[in-house]
Design an enzyme around this catalytic site. Structure first.
Site, PDB file in Angstrom:
ATOM      1  N   CYS A 119      16.866  79.253  12.573  1.00  0.00           N
ATOM      2  CA  CYS A 119      18.287  79.088  12.925  1.00  0.00           C
ATOM      3  C   CYS A 119      18.915  77.881  12.245  1.00  0.00           C
ATOM      4  CB  CYS A 119      18.452  78.993  14.435  1.00  0.00           C
ATOM      5  SG  CYS A 119      17.971  80.508  15.269  1.00  0.00           S
ATOM      6  N   HIS A 256      25.558  75.652  15.404  1.00  0.00           N
ATOM      7  CA  HIS A 256      24.823  76.926  15.443  1.00  0.00           C
ATOM      8  C   HIS A 256      25.154  77.610  16.765  1.00  0.00           C
ATOM      9  CE1 HIS A 256      21.797  79.939  15.509  1.00  0.00           C
ATOM     10  NE2 HIS A 256      21.038  79.329  16.408  1.00  0.00           N
ATOM     11  N   ASN A 286      23.527  85.357  18.648  1.00  0.00           N
ATOM     12  CA  ASN A 286      22.828  84.389  17.806  1.00  0.00           C
ATOM     13  C   ASN A 286      22.378  85.096  16.526  1.00  0.00           C
ATOM     14  OD1 ASN A 286      21.061  82.642  16.567  1.00  0.00           O
ATOM     15  ND2 ASN A 286      19.947  82.081  18.442  1.00  0.00           N
TER      16      ASN A 286
HETATM   17  O1  UT7 Z   1      18.681  79.639  17.981  1.00  0.00           O
HETATM   18  C1  UT7 Z   1      17.876  78.660  18.573  1.00  0.00           C
HETATM   19  C2  UT7 Z   1      16.937  79.254  19.536  1.00  0.00           C
HETATM   20  N1  UT7 Z   1      17.427  79.829  20.708  1.00  0.00           N
HETATM   21  C3  UT7 Z   1      18.011  79.173  21.719  1.00  0.00           C
HETATM   22  O2  UT7 Z   1      18.644  78.162  21.574  1.00  0.00           O
HETATM   23  C4  UT7 Z   1      17.863  79.744  23.089  1.00  0.00           C
HETATM   24  C5  UT7 Z   1      17.585  78.669  24.098  1.00  0.00           C
HETATM   25  N2  UT7 Z   1      17.415  79.184  25.440  1.00  0.00           N
HETATM   26  C6  UT7 Z   1      18.400  79.826  26.128  1.00  0.00           C
HETATM   27  O3  UT7 Z   1      19.489  80.043  25.604  1.00  0.00           O
HETATM   28  C7  UT7 Z   1      18.142  80.184  27.562  1.00  0.00           C
HETATM   29  O4  UT7 Z   1      16.952  79.586  27.998  1.00  0.00           O
HETATM   30  C8  UT7 Z   1      18.081  81.715  27.818  1.00  0.00           C
HETATM   31  C9  UT7 Z   1      19.472  82.303  27.628  1.00  0.00           C
HETATM   32  C10 UT7 Z   1      17.099  82.345  26.859  1.00  0.00           C
HETATM   33  C11 UT7 Z   1      17.651  81.977  29.239  1.00  0.00           C
HETATM   34  O5  UT7 Z   1      18.498  81.324  30.168  1.00  0.00           O
HETATM   35  P1  UT7 Z   1      17.871  80.486  31.380  1.00  0.00           P
HETATM   36  O6  UT7 Z   1      19.006  80.023  32.183  1.00  0.00           O
HETATM   37  O7  UT7 Z   1      16.938  79.471  30.798  1.00  0.00           O
HETATM   38  O8  UT7 Z   1      17.135  81.611  32.188  1.00  0.00           O
HETATM   39  P2  UT7 Z   1      15.580  81.701  32.606  1.00  0.00           P
HETATM   40  O9  UT7 Z   1      14.742  81.926  31.399  1.00  0.00           O
HETATM   41  O10 UT7 Z   1      15.275  80.559  33.479  1.00  0.00           O
HETATM   42  O11 UT7 Z   1      15.606  83.012  33.469  1.00  0.00           O
HETATM   43  C12 UT7 Z   1      16.295  83.081  34.721  1.00  0.00           C
HETATM   44  C13 UT7 Z   1      16.052  84.438  35.349  1.00  0.00           C
HETATM   45  C14 UT7 Z   1      14.598  84.865  35.388  1.00  0.00           C
HETATM   46  O12 UT7 Z   1      14.389  85.542  36.587  1.00  0.00           O
HETATM   47  P3  UT7 Z   1      13.662  84.814  37.835  1.00  0.00           P
HETATM   48  O13 UT7 Z   1      12.319  84.391  37.318  1.00  0.00           O
HETATM   49  O14 UT7 Z   1      14.558  83.667  38.180  1.00  0.00           O
HETATM   50  O15 UT7 Z   1      13.625  85.885  38.873  1.00  0.00           O
HETATM   51  C15 UT7 Z   1      14.476  85.829  34.249  1.00  0.00           C
HETATM   52  O16 UT7 Z   1      13.457  86.770  34.419  1.00  0.00           O
HETATM   53  O17 UT7 Z   1      16.735  85.441  34.554  1.00  0.00           O
HETATM   54  C16 UT7 Z   1      15.817  86.495  34.248  1.00  0.00           C
HETATM   55  N3  UT7 Z   1      16.194  87.069  32.966  1.00  0.00           N
HETATM   56  C17 UT7 Z   1      17.092  88.059  32.851  1.00  0.00           C
HETATM   57  N4  UT7 Z   1      17.823  88.726  33.740  1.00  0.00           N
HETATM   58  C18 UT7 Z   1      18.674  89.654  33.289  1.00  0.00           C
HETATM   59  C19 UT7 Z   1      15.746  86.729  31.723  1.00  0.00           C
HETATM   60  N5  UT7 Z   1      16.366  87.477  30.809  1.00  0.00           N
HETATM   61  C20 UT7 Z   1      17.209  88.313  31.459  1.00  0.00           C
HETATM   62  C21 UT7 Z   1      18.107  89.305  31.053  1.00  0.00           C
HETATM   63  N6  UT7 Z   1      18.817  89.949  31.998  1.00  0.00           N
HETATM   64  N7  UT7 Z   1      18.302  89.610  29.744  1.00  0.00           N
END
Ligand code: UT7
Length: 329
Positions: A119, A256, A286
């Site tokens: 990225c 980005h 992204n």
């Molecule tokens: O380009 C550079 C690289 N990429 C990034 O910069 C990405 C960096 N990370 C992020 O943007 C975020 O961490 C994410 C958007 C990937 C995830 O957001 P988060 O607020 O960190 O969510 P999380 O991983 O803590 O997940 C929260 C909940 C989980 O459920 P439980 O365990 O709380 O029951 C996940 O299983 O959301 C669930 N979850 C989803 N639910 C619906 C994860 N993905 C999804 C989804 N739809 N697509």
């Protein structure tokens, strides 16, 4: 430190972009995996992205963006003697996708090669092209970010497949005499960093020398998120320190586009006013190395970015890699 010795600068001559024909909404993804428009918008700010279809590849998108950038610059392909392409989704393992774009444009002189910093690739590519141009070895560069991340997504993994999209953007940079002052048009500084200890947080689980497969993108999103704002601050601060400029001097901050929450938190931490921040993650998702030139294209097309404006670009990517560039447009 600020210098006022006359020197070559890499000046922006043109900008272009290209998107695949197919737009994919959050609702369309929610019909395939267990997710929802509400979750994706709340957690990331993404509303839609584009996926490449049959006949669309990283090189076709990159070549289309390059043609648009040449038209914007009022230049011919023959005027270009350097192509630096940032991509992590090349058409083939080799030859470089840059050479395929070079051939598509009908260029048979100069050099073309790929740069791989995921990225952060576009920032790396700008830095590399800048070093060639200010050395006097090359005159005009196409700096391209082009990706087809849809081809390495695991559509069984809802934590990653909703985040990424495809597209391309290109910048024409030209070596021009500057005064050496911050008022010069062109690239004023580039800041690049990497730390390979973080591989497992964001990687593709395949490759020619390991699995002999292409593999799929894997990410510990929370871990990447946790490090992101600190890395952004590091290179934004680095650019300010190198030039003596400040957040108040910026006209536009073009980060980005990975996650709206990371963008907002980074801008706030650096004291960059919200109205100076260009956000396109809602419409493109992204797109990895393509996200910054796509965002620049949107903000130039709608008249926000004007000649003479001070523009900060920055990115964080797999590796980790992170970097920034300060450009007087
Ligand atoms: O380009 C550079 C690289 N990429 C990034 O910069 C990405 C960096 N990370 C992020 O943007 C975020 O961490 C994410 C958007 C990937 C995830 O957001 P988060 O607020 O960190 O969510 P999380 O991983 O803590 O997940 C929260 C909940 C989980 O459920 P439980 O365990 O709380 O029951 C996940 O299983 O959301 C669930 N979850 C989803 N639910 C619906 C994860 N993905 C999804 C989804 N739809 N697509």
């Amino acid at each position: 430190m600020t210098s006022t010795t006359p020197r070559l600068r890499s000046v922006v001559r043109g900008l272009g972009s290209a998107l695949p024909a197919r737009k994919v909404t959050n609702d369309e993804l929610a019909r395939k995996v267990d997710t929802s428009d509400e979750w994706i918008v709340q957690r990331t700010g993404i509303r839609q992205r584009y996926f490449a279809g049959e006949g669309e590849t990283t090189s076709t998108l990159g070549a289309a963006a390059a043609r648009a950038a040449l038209a914007d610059a009022g230049l011919e392909a023959a005027d270009i003697d350097l192509i630096v392409l940032a991509t992590s989704t090349p058409d083939y393992t080799f030859p470089s996708t840059a050479t395929q774009i070079q051939a598509a444009l009908g260029i048979t002189h100069g050099a073309a090669f790929d740069v791989q910093a995921v990225c952060c690739g576009f920032v790396y590519a700008v830095a590399v092209a800048d070093k060639f141009l200010i050395s006097g070895s090359h005159r005009r560069a196409l700096v391209i970010g082009a990706e087809t991340f849809s081809r390495i997504l695991d559509f069984e993994d809802r934590t990653t497949c909703v985040l990424f999209g495809d597209g391309a953007g290109a910048l024409v940079l030209e070596a021009q005499e500057g005064t050496g002052a911050n008022a010069d048009r062109g690239v004023l500084t580039t800041q690049l960093r990497s730390d390979g200890r973080h591989r497992a947080k964001l990687f593709v689980d395949g490759g020619p020398s390991t699995t002999q497969t292409t593999g799929h993108l894997r990410m510990e999103g929370k871990e990447v998120f946790r490090h992101a704002v600190g890395m952004v601050s590091d290179v934004v601060r680095g650019a300010f320190e190198a030039t003596g400029l400040t957040a108040d001097d910026l006209a536009w901050f073009v980060p980005h586009q990975a996650n709206r929450r990371i963008i907002d938190a980074s801008a706030e931490k650096m004291g960059i006013a919200a109205e100076k921040v260009v956000v396109t993650v809602d419409r493109h998702g992204n797109t990895s190395a393509a996200s910054i030139p796509l965002a620049l294209s949107v903000a130039c097309a709608d008249g926000r970015i004007q000649q003479g404006d001070l523009v900060m670009i920055e990115a964080v990517g797999g590796g980790f890699t992170w970097g920034s560039a300060l450009i007087r447009w």
